[in-house]
Scaffold this active site. Structure first.
Site, mmCIF file in Angstrom:
data_model
loop_
_atom_site.group_PDB
_atom_site.id
_atom_site.type_symbol
_atom_site.label_atom_id
_atom_site.label_comp_id
_atom_site.label_asym_id
_atom_site.label_seq_id
_atom_site.Cartn_x
_atom_site.Cartn_y
_atom_site.Cartn_z
ATOM 1 N N HIS A 127 157.209 46.581 67.964
ATOM 2 C CA HIS A 127 155.829 47.092 67.993
ATOM 3 C C HIS A 127 155.219 46.740 69.345
ATOM 4 O O HIS A 127 155.501 45.675 69.901
ATOM 5 C CB HIS A 127 155.007 46.452 66.866
ATOM 6 C CG HIS A 127 153.767 47.221 66.547
ATOM 7 N ND1 HIS A 127 152.604 47.084 67.254
ATOM 8 C CD2 HIS A 127 153.529 48.160 65.613
ATOM 9 C CE1 HIS A 127 151.692 47.901 66.762
ATOM 10 N NE2 HIS A 127 152.226 48.572 65.759
ATOM 11 N N ASP A 135 156.631 51.004 59.319
ATOM 12 C CA ASP A 135 157.487 52.134 58.946
ATOM 13 C C ASP A 135 158.752 51.711 58.220
ATOM 14 O O ASP A 135 159.356 52.523 57.512
ATOM 15 C CB ASP A 135 157.865 52.923 60.208
ATOM 16 C CG ASP A 135 156.651 53.618 60.784
ATOM 17 O OD1 ASP A 135 156.289 53.317 61.933
ATOM 18 O OD2 ASP A 135 156.036 54.413 60.055
HETATM 19 C C1 SDX Z 1 153.944 52.724 64.691
HETATM 20 O O1 SDX Z 1 150.761 51.284 68.092
HETATM 21 C C2 SDX Z 1 150.584 51.256 66.803
HETATM 22 O O2 SDX Z 1 149.714 50.626 66.302
HETATM 23 C C3 SDX Z 1 151.588 52.113 66.035
HETATM 24 C C4 SDX Z 1 151.577 51.937 64.533
HETATM 25 C C5 SDX Z 1 150.288 52.465 63.928
HETATM 26 O O3 SDX Z 1 149.943 52.018 62.841
HETATM 27 O O4 SDX Z 1 149.722 53.443 64.506
HETATM 28 O O5 SDX Z 1 151.726 50.568 64.211
HETATM 29 C C6 SDX Z 1 152.720 52.738 63.887
HETATM 30 O O6 SDX Z 1 154.126 53.593 65.518
HETATM 31 C C7 SDX Z 1 154.901 51.583 64.523
HETATM 32 C C8 SDX Z 1 156.101 51.661 65.509
HETATM 33 C C9 SDX Z 1 157.103 52.685 64.963
HETATM 34 N N1 SDX Z 1 158.177 52.909 65.932
HETATM 35 C C10 SDX Z 1 159.407 52.475 65.727
HETATM 36 O O7 SDX Z 1 159.740 51.800 64.759
HETATM 37 C C11 SDX Z 1 160.414 52.940 66.779
HETATM 38 C C12 SDX Z 1 161.283 51.756 67.202
HETATM 39 N N2 SDX Z 1 160.452 50.812 67.927
HETATM 40 C C13 SDX Z 1 160.524 50.852 69.386
HETATM 41 O O8 SDX Z 1 160.721 52.113 69.933
HETATM 42 C C14 SDX Z 1 159.495 49.983 70.060
HETATM 43 O O9 SDX Z 1 159.466 48.783 69.388
HETATM 44 C C15 SDX Z 1 158.071 50.497 70.229
HETATM 45 C C16 SDX Z 1 158.031 51.818 70.910
HETATM 46 C C17 SDX Z 1 157.394 50.583 68.905
HETATM 47 C C18 SDX Z 1 157.310 49.488 71.093
HETATM 48 O O10 SDX Z 1 158.060 49.327 72.247
HETATM 49 P P1 SDX Z 1 157.401 48.836 73.628
HETATM 50 O O11 SDX Z 1 156.223 47.970 73.346
HETATM 51 O O12 SDX Z 1 157.176 50.026 74.511
HETATM 52 O O13 SDX Z 1 158.527 47.898 74.204
HETATM 53 P P2 SDX Z 1 159.914 48.373 74.800
HETATM 54 O O14 SDX Z 1 160.362 49.682 74.201
HETATM 55 O O15 SDX Z 1 159.806 48.290 76.271
HETATM 56 O O16 SDX Z 1 160.914 47.241 74.238
HETATM 57 C C19 SDX Z 1 160.851 45.883 74.771
HETATM 58 C C20 SDX Z 1 162.232 45.276 74.500
HETATM 59 C C21 SDX Z 1 163.363 46.145 75.037
HETATM 60 O O17 SDX Z 1 164.463 45.310 75.270
HETATM 61 P P3 SDX Z 1 164.798 44.920 76.824
HETATM 62 O O18 SDX Z 1 165.021 46.245 77.561
HETATM 63 O O19 SDX Z 1 163.577 44.168 77.313
HETATM 64 O O20 SDX Z 1 166.069 44.079 76.734
HETATM 65 O O21 SDX Z 1 162.442 45.193 73.085
HETATM 66 C C22 SDX Z 1 163.561 46.019 72.726
HETATM 67 C C23 SDX Z 1 163.733 47.009 73.855
HETATM 68 O O22 SDX Z 1 165.079 47.461 73.904
HETATM 69 N N3 SDX Z 1 163.187 46.738 71.497
HETATM 70 C C24 SDX Z 1 164.050 47.044 70.512
HETATM 71 C C25 SDX Z 1 163.285 47.726 69.550
HETATM 72 N N4 SDX Z 1 162.014 47.823 69.965
HETATM 73 C C26 SDX Z 1 161.965 47.202 71.170
HETATM 74 N N5 SDX Z 1 165.375 46.807 70.381
HETATM 75 C C27 SDX Z 1 165.962 47.283 69.235
HETATM 76 N N6 SDX Z 1 165.277 47.978 68.268
HETATM 77 C C28 SDX Z 1 163.955 48.197 68.390
HETATM 78 N N7 SDX Z 1 163.295 48.862 67.434
#
Ligand code: SDX
Length: 381
Positions: free
Chosen positions: A264, A318
């Protein structure tokens, strides 16, 4: 990093506060979510979607008379304009559900004489129409695409109860209605998430509520945002059964692929909505013979805890909403429309709140292209 103009460069606006709000508070480190100061766990256990919407829009809980009046206002607006029903009937049965929701939400404006009236009074009436009619248009499209008769809304039912009634034409159990109502409470608002911020960008130009909310539906569709709940279910179906979980997860993590339903932008602790949903998902899964799904989910959660909890990656809303919606018997491609149905409450509330102190949203851009490039005539290129 400051740019030449002194503006702050902040990719993804990770470190940017765009405005003040009194609607929802999130503490990402502690895993806290409050609607107008009331924690989400208390609301999930005691409130209803209608009551939580009143709270978000009015800044306080309603008294019994106010709640009854608000429920009546919503129920009086369940029906769709005949023209929208015609549009549903003209929609291809295989149309993507979120594209359909976005189109139909926008189409409501064609039949609303107040569509362009941005007075606070008209906006509240439009917000009520949007919250009241979105469930009807989702259910009506699902009936249409399955070749079934569209079922008219029943103004004697709550939003959650009415949705399940319109979807199936059967009396939903109280457990099912309550489970859906809790999901709607949990998804109603969440600060300036991508889809809510989208609605603010649109409303800040003094456009209208229908334009703002149909744009928000477009943002919510993305798998990094609302589309994740569908992605979780796709993943669970792809894994198949418990014996495949560890191997599947090992491969995903080795390939550094994102696991849907985890991580998140704000929460670096357990999403408090997931906490409550998890208990709900278990109960519903047990009642509906879906325990294998729930057990696979908990196994995935423990693998992720081992692998990435130290990076602040935990289940988000989710992850367990997928098993909950599946156990409710909803089609997979209705999961994100359910998110839109609920978040309509937050989108409309934030737009109305933002207009009280409106400022056009227009960030700068750090230009990194060339300068002083001569124009070369076509014949010389
Ligand atoms: C919702 O914003 C809100 O409030 C949204 C929400 C709402 O109520 O409106 O809460 C609803 O959208 C929840 C989120 C749903 N999305 C997912 O479940 C999709 C999977 N999650 C990721 O795509 C990610 O966690 C985000 C997009 C939600 C947030 O990512 P960020 O803050 O942009 O961070 P990032 O993608 O740069 O990740 C930082 C690190 C990375 O690793 P490094 O490159 O630093 O080694 O964390 C890792 C990422 O690879 N990472 C994950 C991961 N999420 C982040 N690794 C594995 N699985 C994941 N799900």
């Amino acid at each position: 990093m400051s740019t030449a103009t002194g503006k702050q460069f902040d990719q993804g606006l990770v470190n940017t506060i765009a405005a003040e709000t009194q609607m929802s508070f999130i503490d990402g480190e502690k895993g806290i979510l409050e609607y107008v100061g009331i924690d989400i766990d208390s609301l999930a256990r005691n409130s209803t979607f209608e009551e939580s919407t009143y709270l978000l829009w009015n800044g306080r809980l309603p008294n019994p008379t106010e709640l009854a009046a608000f429920e009546q206002q919503l129920r009086a607006e369940y029906e769709l304009p005949a023209g929208v029903i015609d549009m549903i009937r003209a929609t291809p049965a295989d149309a993507a559900t979120m594209h359909t929701v976005q189109t139909l939400v926008s189409s409501l404006s064609l039949f609303d004489a107040e569509a362009d009236d941005d007075s606070p009074e008209a906006n509240i009436r439009k917000a009520i129409r949007l919250v009241a009619k979105t469930p009807t248009l989702i259910a009506a499209f699902d009936r249409h695409r399955k070749g079934k008769e569209i079922i008219a809304p029943d103004a004697d039912r709550s939003i959650a109860g009415n949705f399940l009634w319109m979807l199936r034409g059967e009396e939903p159990t109280e457990t099912m209605v309550r489970a859906l109502d809790v999901c709607l409470v949990l998804h109603a608002d969440h600060g300036f998430n991508a889809s809510t911020f989208t609605s603010l960008v649109v409303i800040s130009t003094l456009s209208d509520l229908y334009s703002a909310c149909s744009a928000a539906v477009g943002a919510l569709r993305g798998p990094l945002h609302g589309g994740a709940n569908e992605g979780v279910m796709v993943m669970l179906n792809e894994i198949g059964d418990m014996s495949q979980v560890d191997g599947f997860m090992k491969g995903k993590l080795e390939r550094k692929e994102k696991i849907m339903g985890f991580g998140h932008r704000v929460y670096k602790a357990y999403d408090p909505r997931a906490t409550y949903l998890k208990t709900f998902a278990e109960g519903l899964a047990r009642d509906t013979g879906n325990m294998p799904l729930y057990e696979m989910s908990t196994r995935i959660e423990s693998i992720m805890h081992e692998a990435v909890a130290d990076k602040g990656i935990f289940p988000n809303v989710d992850f367990y909403s997928a098993t909950t919606y599946w156990s409710l018997g909803l089609d997979l491609d209705l999961f994100t429309p359910m998110f839109a149905l609920s978040r309509m409450s937050g989108w409309t509330g934030h737009c109305i709140e933002y207009l009280k102190n409106n400022k056009l949203i227009r960030p700068g851009a750090a230009y990194v292209g060339p300068h002083e490039v001569p124009y070369v005539a076509l014949c010389d290129r």
